[in-house]
Design a protein around this motif. Structure first.
Motif, mmCIF file in Angstrom:
data_model
loop_
_atom_site.group_PDB
_atom_site.id
_atom_site.type_symbol
_atom_site.label_atom_id
_atom_site.label_comp_id
_atom_site.label_asym_id
_atom_site.label_seq_id
_atom_site.Cartn_x
_atom_site.Cartn_y
_atom_site.Cartn_z
ATOM 1 N N ALA A 280 -0.100 -1.137 2.571
ATOM 2 C CA ALA A 280 -0.263 -1.900 3.809
ATOM 3 C C ALA A 280 0.025 -1.039 5.028
ATOM 4 N N GLU A 281 0.955 -0.119 4.899
ATOM 5 C CA GLU A 281 1.282 0.758 6.024
ATOM 6 C C GLU A 281 0.164 1.772 6.287
ATOM 7 N N LEU A 282 -0.474 2.274 5.228
ATOM 8 C CA LEU A 282 -1.512 3.283 5.384
ATOM 9 C C LEU A 282 -2.822 2.690 5.884
ATOM 10 N N ALA B 222 -5.110 -0.227 1.854
ATOM 11 C CA ALA B 222 -4.753 -1.631 2.075
ATOM 12 C C ALA B 222 -5.351 -2.517 0.989
ATOM 13 N N ARG C 250 3.712 -2.272 -0.281
ATOM 14 C CA ARG C 250 4.237 -1.989 1.058
ATOM 15 C C ARG C 250 3.629 -0.711 1.633
ATOM 16 N N ARG C 251 3.568 0.332 0.807
ATOM 17 C CA ARG C 251 3.050 1.610 1.299
ATOM 18 C C ARG C 251 1.568 1.523 1.609
#
Length: 380
Positions: A210-212, A217, A207-208
């Motif tokens: 994908a956010e960055l 990613a 999750r983290r």
């Protein structure tokens, strides 16, 4: 140190020992009653002495599972027949005319029971026939009594053999079930532990990342794939080979699931010969590898396993660009035999078949069919 399980046919061996001593007592009574009519009483007593010694030897050996040797049971049959064949030299003509009992009497009925307990139904029947034939030779004629004794000897060996075989198979099935239950309990314990630690960390990384975005990613994608693979590993049932040499195809296929490969299988195990499972998984991996190499990075694949009455059907489908007409033939001509060797010839060796449906722009779909029964030698 592995504990050796007791032979489930042990009660049959103990019954055989008890019957041998009971019949020895009957043989002693017959000897005392008929000894005055014997041609050679000393030989009758010598034969009875041999029966006593052999009864003691077999009793000691048959009491322990480690000493129930195959050669000992065969020797048991041979010695019993040899002692029985002393009857023509011991009994007088008058005793033969009166159908007096042979020297061994019913003591000779025990070896077929021991052979049945040791070798199963076939061994019991063969031993019964051998002892029945020796009875006919000792009687020096084929009478209704001899035929009746032969039927009883053969039938008793058959029944004891069937009972011993059934008991051993039941014990093997129970042991396999207990091992599976223990493995399932251990897997559930590990699944709980992994879910509370590793899976939660991987999910957070996914999750983290994908956010960055960016390089994170890519790490998120890899973490997601490992999360899916680990979940499949801890939730998959026992897929190892059993004592009978088979394995679970369902469990082996579930380990191939990733973020781009979805595996659908029946709810229960799909057990096939271990070699068949290995070959089908290898063929599936080859098909999925072709998807990864030729269908693009965004292509997805679906694996569907169906268990029918007489065969197992495995379908591998993807949403890639498909295969152009004549492409596989050109690959074979150029010496690239991945599909030919890894999929088609594997299925042919298993006695199964494979079909390919593809069109440019419509993806590809492999359908692999393998019979549930063992293929005949040389089938293609």
């Amino acid at each position: 140190m592995t504990r050796r399980l007791r032979d489930p046919a042990t009660p049959l061996w103990w019954s055989t020992i008890a019957l041998r001593w009971v019949t020895l007592g009957f043989a002693l009574g017959a000897l005392l009653v008929h000894q005055h009519g014997y041609q050679r009483p000393w030989l009758a007593w010598a034969a009875f002495g041999g029966m006593v010694v052999w009864t003691a030897v077999t009793s000691l050996c048959y009491l322990r599972g480690s000493s129930r040797f195959a050669w000992l049971v065969v020797t048991d049959v041979a010695i019993t027949c040899a002692l029985m064949l002393t009857s023509p030299v011991v009994l007088s003509d008058a005793q033969y005319a009166q159908l007096a009992p042979l020297v061994t009497t019913v003591w000779a009925a025990v070896p077929p029971l021991a052979a049945g307990a040791r070798f199963g139904a076939t061994g019991g029947v063969v031993a019964g026939i051998v002892v029945a034939a020796a009875t006919g030779f000792a009687r020096q004629e084929l009478t209704l009594d001899v035929a009746r004794d032969g039927v009883l000897l053969t039938a008793s060996g058959l029944l004891i053999g069937i009972t011993a075989t059934t008991a051993r198979r039941s014990q093997a099935t129970l042991a396999q079930a207990m091992r599976t239950e223990a493995a399932t309990a251990e897997r559930e314990r590990l699944a709980r532990s992994i879910h509370d630690s590793v899976l939660q960390v991987l999910a957070r990384v996914r999750r983290r990342g994908a956010e960055l975005g960016g390089e994170a990613a890519e790490l998120a994608r890899l973490a997601g794939e490992q999360e899916i693979a680990l979940r499949a590993l801890v939730t998959t049932g026992h897929s190892g080979a059993s004592d009978s040499g088979d394995a679970d195809l369902r469990g082996a296929l579930q380990l191939l699931a990733t973020s781009k490969v979805q595996v659908s299988t029946p709810a229960g195990q799909v057990r096939l010969p271990r070699h068949t499972v290995t070959e089908l998984v290898a063929a599936t991996k080859e098909a999925l590898s072709n998807v990864e190499r030729h269908a693009g990075t965004e292509a997805k694949a679906w694996v569907l396993l169906e268990e029918l009455t007489e065969e197992v059907v495995l379908t591998i489908r993807d949403d890639g660009p498909g295969i152009a007409a004549g492409r596989l033939e050109r690959a074979v001509a150029e010496g690239r035999l991945g599909v030919e060797n890894s999929i088609k010839r594997r299925l042919a060796a298993l006695g199964g078949s494979c079909t390919l449906e593809t069109e440019p722009g419509s993806g590809t779909e492999w359908e692999l069919r393998v019979p549930r029964s063992k293929p005949r030698r040389g089938s293609r």
